[in-house]
Design a protein around this motif. Structure first.
Motif, PDB file in Angstrom:
ATOM      1  N   MET A   1      28.063 -13.456 -14.465  1.00 34.73           N
ATOM      2  CA  MET A   1      26.925 -14.120 -15.309  1.00 34.73           C
ATOM      3  C   MET A   1      27.440 -13.142 -16.292  1.00 34.73           C
ATOM      4  SD  MET A   1      23.424 -13.854 -13.291  1.00 34.73           S
ATOM      5  CE  MET A   1      22.681 -15.147 -14.877  1.00 34.73           C
ATOM      6  N   LEU A   2      27.973 -11.775 -16.609  1.00 35.57           N
ATOM      7  CA  LEU A   2      28.479 -11.606 -17.864  1.00 35.57           C
ATOM      8  C   LEU A   2      29.870 -12.180 -18.435  1.00 35.57           C
ATOM      9  CD1 LEU A   2      27.470  -7.812 -17.457  1.00 35.57           C
ATOM     10  CD2 LEU A   2      26.386  -9.215 -19.263  1.00 35.57           C
ATOM     11  N   LEU A   3      30.218 -12.481 -17.830  1.00 34.18           N
ATOM     12  CA  LEU A   3      31.683 -13.349 -18.023  1.00 34.18           C
ATOM     13  C   LEU A   3      30.975 -14.732 -18.897  1.00 34.18           C
ATOM     14  CD1 LEU A   3      34.111 -12.145 -15.381  1.00 34.18           C
ATOM     15  CD2 LEU A   3      33.990 -11.052 -17.392  1.00 34.18           C
ATOM     16  N   TYR A   4      30.372 -15.251 -18.115  1.00 31.31           N
ATOM     17  CA  TYR A   4      29.745 -16.735 -18.853  1.00 31.31           C
ATOM     18  C   TYR A   4      29.012 -16.277 -20.063  1.00 31.31           C
ATOM     19  CZ  TYR A   4      27.846 -21.432 -18.500  1.00 31.31           C
ATOM     20  OH  TYR A   4      27.833 -22.157 -19.144  1.00 31.31           O
ATOM     21  N   PHE A   5      28.154 -14.789 -19.959  1.00 33.12           N
ATOM     22  CA  PHE A   5      27.188 -14.839 -20.672  1.00 33.12           C
ATOM     23  C   PHE A   5      28.042 -14.501 -22.458  1.00 33.12           C
ATOM     24  CE2 PHE A   5      25.028 -10.824 -23.030  1.00 33.12           C
ATOM     25  CZ  PHE A   5      24.495 -12.102 -23.651  1.00 33.12           C
ATOM     26  N   PHE A   6      28.594 -14.117 -22.427  1.00 35.88           N
ATOM     27  CA  PHE A   6      28.807 -13.308 -23.406  1.00 35.88           C
ATOM     28  C   PHE A   6      29.703 -14.584 -24.211  1.00 35.88           C
ATOM     29  CE2 PHE A   6      29.125  -9.284 -21.849  1.00 35.88           C
ATOM     30  CZ  PHE A   6      28.859  -8.311 -22.976  1.00 35.88           C
ATOM     31  N   PRO A   7      30.353 -15.621 -24.274  1.00 39.10           N
ATOM     32  CA  PRO A   7      31.140 -16.433 -24.805  1.00 39.10           C
ATOM     33  C   PRO A   7      29.810 -16.926 -25.281  1.00 39.10           C
ATOM     34  CG  PRO A   7      33.030 -16.017 -22.916  1.00 39.10           C
ATOM     35  CD  PRO A   7      31.003 -14.723 -22.906  1.00 39.10           C
ATOM     36  N   ILE A   8      28.886 -17.133 -24.894  1.00 38.32           N
ATOM     37  CA  ILE A   8      28.108 -18.218 -25.134  1.00 38.32           C
ATOM     38  C   ILE A   8      27.165 -16.838 -25.948  1.00 38.32           C
ATOM     39  CG2 ILE A   8      25.923 -19.481 -24.614  1.00 38.32           C
ATOM     40  CD1 ILE A   8      26.591 -20.093 -22.238  1.00 38.32           C
ATOM     41  N   PHE A   9      27.086 -15.697 -25.864  1.00 33.40           N
ATOM     42  CA  PHE A   9      26.163 -15.262 -26.404  1.00 33.40           C
ATOM     43  C   PHE A   9      27.163 -15.697 -28.210  1.00 33.40           C
ATOM     44  CE2 PHE A   9      26.412 -11.066 -28.570  1.00 33.40           C
ATOM     45  CZ  PHE A   9      25.920 -11.044 -29.387  1.00 33.40           C
ATOM     46  N   LEU A  10      28.006 -14.948 -28.044  1.00 35.84           N
ATOM     47  CA  LEU A  10      29.092 -14.750 -29.580  1.00 35.84           C
ATOM     48  C   LEU A  10      29.240 -16.222 -29.686  1.00 35.84           C
ATOM     49  CD1 LEU A  10      31.653 -12.757 -28.194  1.00 35.84           C
ATOM     50  CD2 LEU A  10      30.234 -12.113 -29.490  1.00 35.84           C
ATOM     51  N   GLY A  11      29.174 -17.340 -29.399  1.00 35.26           N
ATOM     52  CA  GLY A  11      29.120 -18.568 -29.725  1.00 35.26           C
ATOM     53  C   GLY A  11      27.719 -18.795 -30.419  1.00 35.26           C
ATOM     54  N   THR A  12      26.582 -18.637 -29.445  1.00 33.12           N
ATOM     55  CA  THR A  12      25.505 -19.056 -30.757  1.00 33.12           C
ATOM     56  C   THR A  12      25.786 -18.412 -31.319  1.00 33.12           C
ATOM     57  OG1 THR A  12      24.374 -17.350 -29.377  1.00 33.12           O
ATOM     58  CG2 THR A  12      25.038 -19.792 -28.945  1.00 33.12           C
ATOM     59  N   LEU A  13      25.839 -16.838 -31.617  1.00 41.20           N
ATOM     60  CA  LEU A  13      25.856 -16.050 -32.878  1.00 41.20           C
ATOM     61  C   LEU A  13      26.815 -16.394 -33.717  1.00 41.20           C
ATOM     62  CD1 LEU A  13      24.546 -13.526 -33.473  1.00 41.20           C
ATOM     63  CD2 LEU A  13      26.904 -12.094 -32.606  1.00 41.20           C
ATOM     64  N   PHE A  14      28.119 -16.799 -33.125  1.00 45.57           N
ATOM     65  CA  PHE A  14      28.535 -17.556 -34.897  1.00 45.57           C
ATOM     66  C   PHE A  14      28.425 -18.820 -35.054  1.00 45.57           C
ATOM     67  CE2 PHE A  14      32.294 -14.572 -33.519  1.00 45.57           C
ATOM     68  CZ  PHE A  14      32.880 -14.494 -34.689  1.00 45.57           C
ATOM     69  N   GLN A  15      27.254 -19.978 -34.873  1.00 40.77           N
ATOM     70  CA  GLN A  15      27.123 -20.303 -35.092  1.00 40.77           C
ATOM     71  C   GLN A  15      25.849 -20.064 -36.294  1.00 40.77           C
ATOM     72  OE1 GLN A  15      25.307 -23.067 -31.675  1.00 40.77           O
ATOM     73  NE2 GLN A  15      26.585 -24.657 -33.119  1.00 40.77           N
ATOM     74  N   GLN A  16      25.166 -19.139 -36.225  1.00 44.12           N
ATOM     75  CA  GLN A  16      24.147 -18.364 -36.759  1.00 44.12           C
ATOM     76  C   GLN A  16      24.627 -17.567 -38.374  1.00 44.12           C
ATOM     77  OE1 GLN A  16      20.774 -18.672 -36.807  1.00 44.12           O
ATOM     78  NE2 GLN A  16      20.023 -19.858 -34.861  1.00 44.12           N
ATOM     79  N   PHE A  17      25.772 -17.386 -38.058  1.00 41.14           N
ATOM     80  CA  PHE A  17      26.750 -17.414 -38.918  1.00 41.14           C
ATOM     81  C   PHE A  17      26.806 -18.216 -40.166  1.00 41.14           C
ATOM     82  CE2 PHE A  17      28.890 -13.287 -36.618  1.00 41.14           C
ATOM     83  CZ  PHE A  17      27.992 -12.542 -36.693  1.00 41.14           C
ATOM     84  N   TYR A  18      26.409 -19.297 -39.382  1.00 42.44           N
ATOM     85  CA  TYR A  18      26.861 -20.311 -40.637  1.00 42.44           C
ATOM     86  C   TYR A  18      26.016 -20.115 -41.878  1.00 42.44           C
ATOM     87  CZ  TYR A  18      30.799 -23.521 -38.021  1.00 42.44           C
ATOM     88  OH  TYR A  18      31.181 -23.246 -37.586  1.00 42.44           O
ATOM     89  N   SER A  19      24.639 -20.251 -41.709  1.00 41.63           N
ATOM     90  CA  SER A  19      23.440 -19.910 -42.166  1.00 41.63           C
ATOM     91  C   SER A  19      23.555 -18.688 -42.793  1.00 41.63           C
ATOM     92  CB  SER A  19      22.074 -20.440 -41.451  1.00 41.63           C
ATOM     93  OG  SER A  19      22.403 -19.998 -39.626  1.00 41.63           O
ATOM     94  N   MET A  20      23.539 -17.616 -41.997  1.00 44.93           N
ATOM     95  CA  MET A  20      23.281 -16.208 -42.094  1.00 44.93           C
ATOM     96  C   MET A  20      24.677 -16.435 -43.786  1.00 44.93           C
ATOM     97  SD  MET A  20      24.103 -12.488 -40.290  1.00 44.93           S
ATOM     98  CE  MET A  20      23.100 -12.984 -39.401  1.00 44.93           C
ATOM     99  N   ILE A  21      25.427 -16.623 -43.650  1.00 44.34           N
ATOM    100  CA  ILE A  21      27.080 -16.554 -44.783  1.00 44.34           C
ATOM    101  C   ILE A  21      26.514 -17.140 -45.825  1.00 44.34           C
ATOM    102  CG2 ILE A  21      28.748 -17.375 -45.184  1.00 44.34           C
ATOM    103  CD1 ILE A  21      30.064 -16.528 -42.361  1.00 44.34           C
ATOM    104  N   ASP A  22      25.644 -18.224 -45.881  1.00 46.35           N
ATOM    105  CA  ASP A  22      24.837 -19.122 -46.842  1.00 46.35           C
ATOM    106  C   ASP A  22      24.010 -18.360 -47.782  1.00 46.35           C
ATOM    107  OD1 ASP A  22      26.799 -21.328 -46.083  1.00 46.35           O
ATOM    108  OD2 ASP A  22      25.536 -22.552 -45.063  1.00 46.35           O
ATOM    109  N   ALA A  23      23.142 -17.353 -47.057  1.00 45.06           N
ATOM    110  CA  ALA A  23      22.004 -17.172 -47.186  1.00 45.06           C
ATOM    111  C   ALA A  23      22.843 -15.852 -48.022  1.00 45.06           C
ATOM    112  CB  ALA A  23      21.117 -16.419 -46.791  1.00 45.06           C
ATOM    113  N   VAL A  24      23.328 -15.776 -47.389  1.00 40.83           N
ATOM    114  CA  VAL A  24      23.753 -14.143 -48.033  1.00 40.83           C
ATOM    115  C   VAL A  24      24.417 -14.319 -49.355  1.00 40.83           C
ATOM    116  CG1 VAL A  24      25.778 -12.219 -48.111  1.00 40.83           C
ATOM    117  CG2 VAL A  24      24.184 -12.258 -45.750  1.00 40.83           C
ATOM    118  N   ILE A  25      25.457 -15.074 -49.108  1.00 41.43           N
ATOM    119  CA  ILE A  25      26.388 -15.474 -50.438  1.00 41.43           C
ATOM    120  C   ILE A  25      25.772 -16.531 -51.579  1.00 41.43           C
ATOM    121  CG2 ILE A  25      27.921 -17.305 -51.570  1.00 41.43           C
ATOM    122  CD1 ILE A  25      29.511 -17.138 -48.877  1.00 41.43           C
ATOM    123  N   LEU A  26      24.587 -16.890 -51.215  1.00 41.98           N
ATOM    124  CA  LEU A  26      23.239 -17.936 -52.099  1.00 41.98           C
ATOM    125  C   LEU A  26      22.504 -16.678 -52.724  1.00 41.98           C
ATOM    126  CD1 LEU A  26      22.546 -20.288 -50.564  1.00 41.98           C
ATOM    127  CD2 LEU A  26      23.989 -20.671 -52.810  1.00 41.98           C
ATOM    128  N   GLY A  27      22.186 -15.152 -51.257  1.00 45.36           N
ATOM    129  CA  GLY A  27      21.352 -15.245 -52.416  1.00 45.36           C
ATOM    130  C   GLY A  27      22.165 -13.663 -53.349  1.00 45.36           C
TER     131      GLY A  27
END
Length: 436
Positions: A1-27
């Motif tokens: 389950m860990l081997l399956y979980f980590f790619p999903i976690f990192l993938g959804t985390l990188f999706q959040q980076f889209y909006s996080m990067i927007d916020a950092v640069i705009l702020g």
């Protein structure tokens, strides 16, 4: 389950980076008004619509994982084709709603005048990329449903790097402010969609996507909607209540909106962890249910609980200790930093209360039990949260009052899930149907 979980976690985390990067640069390069627009007002409206479709697409993931576990080749390929059509139609509908309805929606939630134009620009350009965004989400869900969680992660890493470069170009070099950040995100989503479709079209496995012949199936669509529609409602319920909460925050002024925007960018790092574990449990239970390995199904749930608890404790301690520096990443206005740091002390300690809701609802969706979890979420995280907001918080609005709505409803919803999971006889009912 860990081997399956980590790619999903990192993938959804990188999706959040889209909006996080927007916020950092705009702020940092535009100001706290742009941060407030993108990180507060816009993100709640966007989450309301996007989370509904992502939840809806989980129905397709469940159907595909069950067919894959049972090795039903014809039904599996039909389900994959039908899921892609659903993504295109859903993305088109959200594009129209977002592009033409943004001003009205933002006025309804009392968006402060000094951030209104920023918010409208961001939403309109962001929603222009909804079809590729939905294609990526559906396509990556298909890959994860058959056990491939790595390629969606690799694609997101590539697109996140592209997004950073485009953000700097459209916001700093060509000063398009919030519109530039949204354009960068939409272009990145096009790349993500192209990569995941290429993987589905070129695979040699039985889930291969075939566009040359129509495999659309109304039966498969109904099956997906029967499972996914309640899950979509459940996913969007959080955002429904958050939109009303955002309206209350908007009345506290731009500093509070910016502080909540910065906090939510940090807060949004936790939810990919929780969501990835829920998806992991859903996929493992779905495949084991399809293969009639009920003993392994229950083991998957217990393992998911332990993993969720461990990651939650580690993350909570880390962000509380680093609260002020994390807020300063987005904006160094003293009032914004002070309010944001206070929010970091009020909410993260209660993340652990959400554990049962995520894991138990994932297990239920994995075997096709979607309606009742959605109803539990409707009451626990939407109805109750709005009752507290309108009866108590709105009488004397404050950051602490708004923050109180979250842990209260997390605890109540988890208690409801614990009672239904152990006393609801839902699993035995589905096992009887599956054994026929």
């Amino acid at each position: 389950m860990l081997l399956y979980f980590f790619p999903i976690f990192l993938g959804t985390l990188f999706q959040q980076f889209y909006s996080m990067i927007d916020a950092v640069i705009l702020g940092r390069f535009v100001g706290k008004e742009a941060l407030a627009a993108v990180g507060g007002t816009d993100i709640e409206v966007i989450n309301l619509l996007v989370n509904f479709f992502v939840g809806l697409s989980s129905g397709a993931s469940v159907v595909i994982s069950q067919h894959y576990g049972a090795r039903h080749q014809g039904a599996l390929r039909s389900a994959v084709y039908t899921a892609i059509i659903l993504a295109v139609v859903g993305g088109a509908a959200m594009t129209l709603l977002g592009v033409f309805g943004s001003p009205l929606i933002l006025r309804l939630i009392d968006t402060p005048p000094d951030i209104f134009d920023y918010a409208v620009d961001y939403m309109r350009y962001y929603f222009l990329g909804m079809i590729p965004s939905m294609l990526y989400n559906m396509g990556s869900g298909i890959l994860r449903a058959v056990g491939d969680a790595r390629r969606p992660l690799y694609y997101l890493i590539v697109c996140c790097i592209v997004n950073i470069g485009l953000d700097l170009f459209f916001v700093v070099v060509i000063p398009l402010a919030t519109a530039g950040a949204a354009i960068a995100t939409s272009i990145s989503q096009v790349i993500c969609a192209a990569l995941v479709l290429r993987a589905l079209l070129r695979t040699k496995d039985i889930y291969r996507l075939e566009l040359r012949r129509s495999n659309f199936s109304r039966v498969q669509l109904v099956h997906m909607l029967r499972i996914g529609l309640p899950a979509g409602v459940q996913s969007s319920l959080y955002s429904v209540s958050n939109v009303f909460i955002q309206a209350t925050i908007n009345r506290l002024g731009t500093d509070s909106v910016a502080a909540w925007a910065a906090f939510r960018r940090i807060d949004n790092i936790f939810w990919p962890i929780s969501n990835a574990l829920g998806i992991t449990v859903m996929t493992f239970t779905g495949q084991n249910f399809g293969a009639k390995r009920y003993d392994r199904l229950k083991t998957s749930v217990r393992t998911g609980m332990v993993l969720h608890a461990a990651f939650t404790v580690v993350f909570t301690v880390a962000i509380i200790l680093l609260r002020s520096p994390l807020i300063r990443l987005f904006n160094d206005d003293p009032e914004v930093v002070e309010q944001g740091a206070q929010l970091m002390l009020m909410l993260p300690p209660f993340y652990i209360a959400y554990l049962f809701t995520e894991i138990y609802s994932g297990a239920m969706r994995g075997v096709g039990e979607s309606l009742r979890p959605a109803l539990l979420t409707l009451f626990g995280t939407c109805v109750l949260r709005l009752v507290v907001l309108f009866l108590f918080v709105n009488q004397h609005p404050s950051n602490s009052g708004v923050a109180f709505c979250y842990p209260l409803t997390w605890v109540v919803t988890s208690v409801l899930f614990i009672l239904y999971y152990h006393r609801g006889h839902w699993l035995s009912r589905h096992m009887r149907e599956n054994d026929r």
